[in-house]
Design an enzyme around this catalytic site. Sequence first.
Site, PDB file in Angstrom:
ATOM      1  N   LYS A 194       0.833  -1.203   0.000  1.00 16.05           N
ATOM      2  CA  LYS A 194       0.000   0.000   0.000  1.00 16.05           C
ATOM      3  C   LYS A 194       0.866   1.250   0.000  1.00 16.05           C
ATOM      4  CE  LYS A 194      -1.882  -1.767   3.657  1.00 16.05           C
ATOM      5  NZ  LYS A 194      -2.709  -2.127   4.835  1.00 16.05           N
ATOM      6  N   THR A 224      -9.038   8.395   7.931  1.00 19.48           N
ATOM      7  CA  THR A 224      -8.113   7.310   7.607  1.00 19.48           C
ATOM      8  C   THR A 224      -8.117   6.188   8.646  1.00 19.48           C
ATOM      9  OG1 THR A 224      -6.317   8.518   8.711  1.00 19.48           O
ATOM     10  CG2 THR A 224      -6.577   8.858   6.334  1.00 19.48           C
ATOM     11  N   GLY A 226      -8.857   2.939  10.164  1.00 17.68           N
ATOM     12  CA  GLY A 226      -9.408   1.671   9.713  1.00 17.68           C
ATOM     13  C   GLY A 226      -9.309   1.414   8.228  1.00 17.68           C
ATOM     14  N   THR A 227      -8.523   2.205   7.514  1.00  9.86           N
ATOM     15  CA  THR A 227      -8.419   2.003   6.060  1.00  9.86           C
ATOM     16  C   THR A 227      -7.805   0.648   5.716  1.00  9.86           C
ATOM     17  OG1 THR A 227      -6.356   3.268   6.114  1.00  9.86           O
ATOM     18  CG2 THR A 227      -8.335   4.440   5.415  1.00  9.86           C
ATOM     19  N   GLY A 228      -6.764   0.241   6.451  1.00 12.81           N
ATOM     20  CA  GLY A 228      -6.119  -1.041   6.162  1.00 12.81           C
ATOM     21  C   GLY A 228      -7.036  -2.220   6.438  1.00 12.81           C
ATOM     22  N   CYS A 229      -7.755  -2.160   7.552  1.00 14.56           N
ATOM     23  CA  CYS A 229      -8.716  -3.221   7.890  1.00 14.56           C
ATOM     24  C   CYS A 229      -9.791  -3.316   6.814  1.00 14.56           C
ATOM     25  CB  CYS A 229      -9.373  -2.935   9.232  1.00 14.56           C
ATOM     26  SG  CYS A 229      -8.238  -2.722  10.613  1.00 14.56           S
TER      27      CYS A 229
END
Length: 292
Positions: A194, A224, A226-229
Amino acid sequence: MKKLSVVLTIAGSDSSGGAGIQADLKTMSAFGVYGMSVITAVTAQNTCGVTGVQSVTGEMIRLQLEAVLKDIKPDAVKIGMLSTAEAVEAVADLLEEYQLSHIVLDPVMVSTSGRCLLEPEGERLMLERLFPMAELVTPNIPEIQAILAGTIQTEEAHLQSSEPVTENCITTVFDMEAAAKKLWQRYSCQVLLKGGHMQQAADDLLYVGEPVWFPAERIECSNTHGTGCTLSSAIASGLALGYSLEESVGRAKEYVRGAMSTGLELGHGNGPLDHGWNTSSAVFTQSSQSAR
């Protein structure tokens, strides 16, 4: 009889609802899949940071997994926060026993606010056991730098490897390709690196033996948390629905960008995403509630 594709999330709980299990289940609902969950840790957190973590025992994680897997086999699995070595062992053992596929691993090691979320022995076991098992691993740039620089050391071959990636050295698309290729070679897993930490664009790189780029302009917003989850659970949902890995990544990125772009105003820090941005109807609308 109605049937739904099924996705299992194995992750920590976020009391503010923006990340972890809560974000995963919201995302799965938005994709129209049936979400199941195994909770690995309970966190006290909000949009400003994490203030406490209580790990779930390895035995309880095993019991949760067995209860779910004996009854409903998932079409895909998303793995997020695993805070202890025994948690990693429990998850790896059960995934192997039930021979699950379409595993998407988000290697959550450090929170956005800088808090360490996985103990060192757990990091080593994650790399040794879960990375090779995953269909896709989704590190961000700080995470892949830590792994390849030897901050997380797993094996003699790693320690004797040639020129390591060092801190803050991934600054160009060429650096991203080199790092993703090295991770792919070392752990035999496909990689979505990412690019949100890059200075200008927010291009993501899917490495599947060759680079596949997903270019994107940077969204100037503070939503932003919790974007990865959300991204990893969206990819798992796409795989469960039968889309290819490349299609699943593309659809997931589109969903996350939409959820970041609505201007949701919640909290005093890095706000959460609007996970329901693409749903066209609801039982109750804001206007109907106001009319009561």
